[in-house]
Motif scaffolding. Structure first.
Motif, PDB file in Angstrom:
ATOM      1  N   ASN A 245      19.514  -8.937  75.070  1.00 47.28           N
ATOM      2  CA  ASN A 245      20.243  -9.101  73.812  1.00 47.28           C
ATOM      3  C   ASN A 245      19.358  -9.512  72.643  1.00 47.28           C
ATOM      4  N   LEU A 246      18.158 -10.018  72.937  1.00 47.90           N
ATOM      5  CA  LEU A 246      17.363 -10.624  71.864  1.00 47.90           C
ATOM      6  C   LEU A 246      16.754  -9.599  70.907  1.00 47.90           C
ATOM      7  N   LYS A 247      16.127  -8.583  71.467  1.00 44.49           N
ATOM      8  CA  LYS A 247      15.372  -7.661  70.602  1.00 44.49           C
ATOM      9  C   LYS A 247      16.275  -6.978  69.591  1.00 44.49           C
ATOM     10  N   THR A 248      17.423  -6.498  70.038  1.00 37.19           N
ATOM     11  CA  THR A 248      18.316  -5.781  69.118  1.00 37.19           C
ATOM     12  C   THR A 248      18.933  -6.713  68.081  1.00 37.19           C
ATOM     13  N   SER A 249      19.080  -8.000  68.436  1.00 37.83           N
ATOM     14  CA  SER A 249      19.758  -8.929  67.529  1.00 37.83           C
ATOM     15  C   SER A 249      18.805  -9.719  66.649  1.00 37.83           C
ATOM     16  N   VAL A 250      17.586  -9.944  67.098  1.00 36.72           N
ATOM     17  CA  VAL A 250      16.669 -10.840  66.395  1.00 36.72           C
ATOM     18  C   VAL A 250      15.547 -10.080  65.689  1.00 36.72           C
ATOM     19  N   GLU A 251      15.164  -8.937  66.238  1.00 37.41           N
ATOM     20  CA  GLU A 251      13.994  -8.232  65.697  1.00 37.41           C
ATOM     21  C   GLU A 251      14.157  -7.899  64.221  1.00 37.41           C
ATOM     22  N   GLY A 252      15.343  -7.407  63.824  1.00 41.58           N
ATOM     23  CA  GLY A 252      15.569  -7.045  62.417  1.00 41.58           C
ATOM     24  C   GLY A 252      15.526  -8.242  61.493  1.00 41.58           C
ATOM     25  N   PRO A 253      16.328  -9.298  61.741  1.00 44.53           N
ATOM     26  CA  PRO A 253      16.255 -10.480  60.874  1.00 44.53           C
ATOM     27  C   PRO A 253      14.867 -11.114  60.824  1.00 44.53           C
ATOM     28  N   LEU A 254      14.124 -11.062  61.968  1.00 44.53           N
ATOM     29  CA  LEU A 254      12.778 -11.621  61.971  1.00 44.53           C
ATOM     30  C   LEU A 254      11.860 -10.814  61.061  1.00 44.53           C
ATOM     31  N   ALA A 255      11.978  -9.487  61.099  1.00 41.95           N
ATOM     32  CA  ALA A 255      11.148  -8.640  60.232  1.00 41.95           C
ATOM     33  C   ALA A 255      11.497  -8.873  58.762  1.00 41.95           C
ATOM     34  N   ASN A 256      12.801  -9.010  58.468  1.00 42.88           N
ATOM     35  CA  ASN A 256      13.208  -9.240  57.081  1.00 42.88           C
ATOM     36  C   ASN A 256      12.701 -10.580  56.570  1.00 42.88           C
ATOM     37  N   ALA A 257      12.825 -11.621  57.403  1.00 47.39           N
ATOM     38  CA  ALA A 257      12.358 -12.948  56.978  1.00 47.39           C
ATOM     39  C   ALA A 257      10.855 -12.962  56.783  1.00 47.39           C
ATOM     40  N   GLU A 258      10.146 -12.276  57.685  1.00 43.17           N
ATOM     41  CA  GLU A 258       8.686 -12.237  57.545  1.00 43.17           C
ATOM     42  C   GLU A 258       8.296 -11.449  56.301  1.00 43.17           C
ATOM     43  N   ALA A 259       8.999 -10.370  56.019  1.00 48.07           N
ATOM     44  CA  ALA A 259       8.700  -9.573  54.827  1.00 48.07           C
ATOM     45  C   ALA A 259       8.962 -10.382  53.560  1.00 48.07           C
ATOM     46  N   ALA A 260      10.072 -11.142  53.541  1.00 49.85           N
ATOM     47  CA  ALA A 260      10.383 -11.961  52.368  1.00 49.85           C
ATOM     48  C   ALA A 260       9.321 -13.041  52.176  1.00 49.85           C
ATOM     49  N   SER A 261       8.849 -13.641  53.303  1.00 44.86           N
ATOM     50  CA  SER A 261       7.813 -14.675  53.189  1.00 44.86           C
ATOM     51  C   SER A 261       6.490 -14.068  52.724  1.00 44.86           C
ATOM     52  N   LYS A 262       6.191 -12.842  53.194  1.00 42.34           N
ATOM     53  CA  LYS A 262       4.963 -12.183  52.737  1.00 42.34           C
ATOM     54  C   LYS A 262       5.034 -11.884  51.246  1.00 42.34           C
ATOM     55  N   THR A 263       6.212 -11.478  50.793  1.00 41.78           N
ATOM     56  CA  THR A 263       6.383 -11.228  49.353  1.00 41.78           C
ATOM     57  C   THR A 263       6.110 -12.502  48.564  1.00 41.78           C
ATOM     58  N   LEU A 264       6.626 -13.619  49.095  1.00 42.12           N
ATOM     59  CA  LEU A 264       6.429 -14.903  48.414  1.00 42.12           C
ATOM     60  C   LEU A 264       4.959 -15.311  48.422  1.00 42.12           C
ATOM     61  N   THR A 265       4.317 -15.256  49.579  1.00 42.17           N
ATOM     62  CA  THR A 265       2.909 -15.681  49.655  1.00 42.17           C
ATOM     63  C   THR A 265       2.006 -14.728  48.881  1.00 42.17           C
ATOM     64  N   SER A 266       2.328 -13.449  48.890  1.00 41.96           N
ATOM     65  CA  SER A 266       1.526 -12.501  48.104  1.00 41.96           C
ATOM     66  C   SER A 266       1.672 -12.779  46.612  1.00 41.96           C
ATOM     67  N   MET A 267       2.936 -13.076  46.185  1.00 47.64           N
ATOM     68  CA  MET A 267       3.159 -13.396  44.770  1.00 47.64           C
ATOM     69  C   MET A 267       2.357 -14.644  44.381  1.00 47.64           C
ATOM     70  N   PHE A 268       2.347 -15.640  45.262  1.00 46.08           N
ATOM     71  CA  PHE A 268       1.562 -16.827  44.972  1.00 46.08           C
ATOM     72  C   PHE A 268       0.085 -16.485  44.886  1.00 46.08           C
ATOM     73  N   GLU A 269      -0.421 -15.673  45.807  1.00 42.65           N
ATOM     74  CA  GLU A 269      -1.838 -15.366  45.850  1.00 42.65           C
ATOM     75  C   GLU A 269      -2.282 -14.575  44.624  1.00 42.65           C
ATOM     76  N   THR A 270      -1.499 -13.574  44.286  1.00 41.07           N
ATOM     77  CA  THR A 270      -1.943 -12.655  43.220  1.00 41.07           C
ATOM     78  C   THR A 270      -1.581 -13.132  41.827  1.00 41.07           C
ATOM     79  N   GLU A 271      -0.433 -13.807  41.689  1.00 40.14           N
ATOM     80  CA  GLU A 271       0.044 -14.126  40.342  1.00 40.14           C
ATOM     81  C   GLU A 271      -0.066 -15.605  39.992  1.00 40.14           C
ATOM     82  N   ILE A 272      -0.463 -16.413  40.982  1.00 40.64           N
ATOM     83  CA  ILE A 272      -0.628 -17.835  40.667  1.00 40.64           C
ATOM     84  C   ILE A 272      -2.021 -18.319  41.044  1.00 40.64           C
ATOM     85  N   SER A 273      -2.406 -18.115  42.306  1.00 40.48           N
ATOM     86  CA  SER A 273      -3.648 -18.700  42.792  1.00 40.48           C
ATOM     87  C   SER A 273      -4.868 -18.015  42.205  1.00 40.48           C
ATOM     88  N   THR A 274      -4.894 -16.679  42.174  1.00 36.38           N
ATOM     89  CA  THR A 274      -6.093 -15.940  41.737  1.00 36.38           C
ATOM     90  C   THR A 274      -5.928 -15.256  40.386  1.00 36.38           C
TER      91      THR A 274
END
Length: 534
Positions: A245-274
């Motif tokens: 039950n885990l892969k079908t139920s968790v894989e999508g939300p995990l990918a979305n959360a990781e993508a949102a966090s990458k967007t945030l950290t990338s925004m910090f790196e490119t538009e604030i830090s550097t």
């Protein structure tokens, strides 16, 4: 095998009746079985209790995590309000209502699970801290209270994980889901909020100091590394998830959360830090932070739901296994009791057959092979033994009948003999005599038997004759004795028997007339000789 080993058991069983034997063997059989069943059921009950306790912990964590997410949002909104540029009172009021609802849900969960988990004191203190903090205006005094309050919420999450045994879960799939729900996601959510609040100050000032850059970079890496660790753990959980039950139920939300966090950290790196110059708007930054938090909250809900499902499934599976084990054991015990009763009845049928066979054997009515009603070794061997005994008994009966007939003929012959016959033991005690002997002795049959013949006749000469005959078995000795005014010729002999003893035989013949005639003849002969001599 040395049979002496079984002597105590044989001695004990020999003292007991069959029901007592069966009861003793049954008790000895049930003792280890009962202990093994007790240990198995105890272990399964413990596993069920642990799973149920974990379910309680997971259910308790839902309002706590919701409180954490809404508190982090409130921190962001408070940060915006403190800047004085975008107060957003409606958003603050709406979020405060959510937090109040979270505390209501938490109080309800604590009423249900707090006693078992021991969380009431921490929950009460948390509510008091919130009431004090929420009463403050949107100033720095309120802002500095968010970190300790959020730490207290996370401490309640960790404490719940400890008290509910979630951190000790033995299965890989549920363990890593627990680790994400209790440890990883709260850490990541807190890091996202920290990054959002600290970077908001930097974006508002349009300038970043080296110390601020270093601190924010560390927090950004914590978010990135946290999701990387979660991906690795999720892979292990997916690979060790038998329910699937885990892969079908968790894989999508995990990918979305990781993508949102990458967007945030990338925004910090490119538009604030550097960035040479910070041009990022505050609204855009806070919207990205909020999106990352919302995605992580969605992931938490998905993981918590699947964790609860797995724990409930495991608990139900263990309960079914326990019930099946108890059912099989009960069925087996009933079957054993049924077979014990059958065995007892079969043995008693053999015993009844033995009683019937004994009566038949006593009556001599056994003809052919004997059947005791069972096919076991005892019945077969006993039946064979009784059949052999019956055959021998029949032969013995035939021989006894033949001897009886012979003795009857002898008895008839003795009864009709004119001569008396007396049989004695070596001491001259009468054992048997015929009617003629009884008449000659002048006594009844019952008065003669077991009495000394010499004493009955009162004839010393007969005693001397019997002593001579006893000294020389098989030799015949004769003597005349006077009985009841009659002259009785007694012939005495002792015959050896097969057991080494001797038995006396006394023949009595009435020779009164013969002896009188002999005396007359002798007197006449004497008279003739005297006449010739004159």
């Amino acid at each position: 095998m040395n049979k002496n080993i079984f002597s105590p058991a044989v001695a004990l069983m020999a003292r007991l009746k069959f029901p007592q034997r069966f009861a003793l063997i049954t008790v000895l059989f049930l003792l280890p079985l009962g202990m093994a069943l007790f240990m198995l059921v105890s272990k399964m009950n413990h596993d069920i209790d642990v799973a149920q306790r974990e379910v309680q912990g997971a259910n308790y964590l839902r309002p706590v995590n919701a409180l954490l997410g809404h508190t982090l949002n409130d921190w962001l909104l408070s940060q915006q309000a403190m800047r004085g540029l975008d107060v957003n009172n409606d958003a603050l009021a709406e979020n405060k209502a959510k937090i109040d609802k979270d505390f209501q849900d938490l109080a309800a969960a604590d009423a249900q699970y707090g006693k078992a988990l021991g969380t009431t004191e921490k929950m009460t203190k948390l509510k008091l801290d919130w009431d004090a903090m929420s009463a403050l205006p949107q100033t720095i005094d309120r802002q500095i209270l968010y970190r300790p309050f959020i730490a207290s919420v996370r401490d309640l999450i960790a404490y719940t994980g400890d008290q509910s045994s979630l951190i000790l879960d033995p299965q890989l799939d549920t363990y890593y889901m627990m680790d994400s729900v209790v440890v990883d996601l709260p850490d990541i959510q807190n890091s996202i909020a920290e990054l959002g609040v600290l970077a908001d100050t930097v974006v508002g000032s349009r300038n970043i100091l080296d110390e601020e850059r270093a601190e924010l970079t560390v927090i950004s890496r914590q978010v990135t590394e946290g999701f990387a660790a979660m991906q690795r753990k999720a892979g292990v959980a997916f690979a060790n998830n038998p329910v699937g039950n885990l892969k079908t139920s968790v894989e999508g939300p995990l990918a979305n959360a990781e993508a949102a966090s990458k967007t945030l950290t990338s925004m910090f790196e490119t538009e604030i830090s550097t960035a040479p110059q910070i041009m990022l708007s505050l609204d855009t930054w806070m919207a990205t932070v909020t999106e990352a938090l919302d995605s992580s909250a969605t992931l938490w809900d998905a993981q918590a739901s699947q964790l609860t499902y797995l724990l409930q499934t495991r608990s139900a599976t263990d309960a079914r296994g326990r019930n099946v084990a108890l059912l099989i054991t009960a069925t087996t015990l009933l079957l054993v009791v049924y077979m014990w009763v059958g065995f007892y009845l079969a043995v008693m049928r053999t015993v009844t057959g033995l009683e019937d066979a004994s009566r038949m054997l006593a009556s001599g009515n056994i003809d052919g092979a004997l059947d005791l009603g069972n096919q076991d070794e005892l019945s077969k061997r006993t039946a064979a033994a009784f059949t052999t005994m019956a055959s021998a008994t029949n032969s013995l009966n035939s021989a006894m009948n033949a001897r009886t007939n012979e003795l009857t003929e002898v008895a008839l012959l003795l009864a009709h003999m004119h001569d008396g016959v007396v049989i004695t033991d070596p001491q001259g005690v009468v054992k048997v005599l015929n009617g003629a002997a009884s008449r000659m002795l002048g006594v009844k049959y019952e008065d003669v038997v077991n009495n000394s013949l010499v004493e009955l006749t009162r004839q010393p000469r007969l005693q001397e004759t019997m002593a001579s005959a006893l000294a020389n078995p098989t030799q015949h000795y004769m003597v005349d004795i006077a009985l009841n005014n009659r002259v009785i010729s007694s012939t005495v002999t002792f015959a050896p028997l097969s057991d080494g003893t001797v038995s006396g035989l006394v023949m009595l013949q009435d020779v009164t007339e013969l002896r009188t005639l002999q005396m007359l003849q002798q007197q006449q002969q004497t008279n003739r000789l005297a006449a010739v001599a004159r």
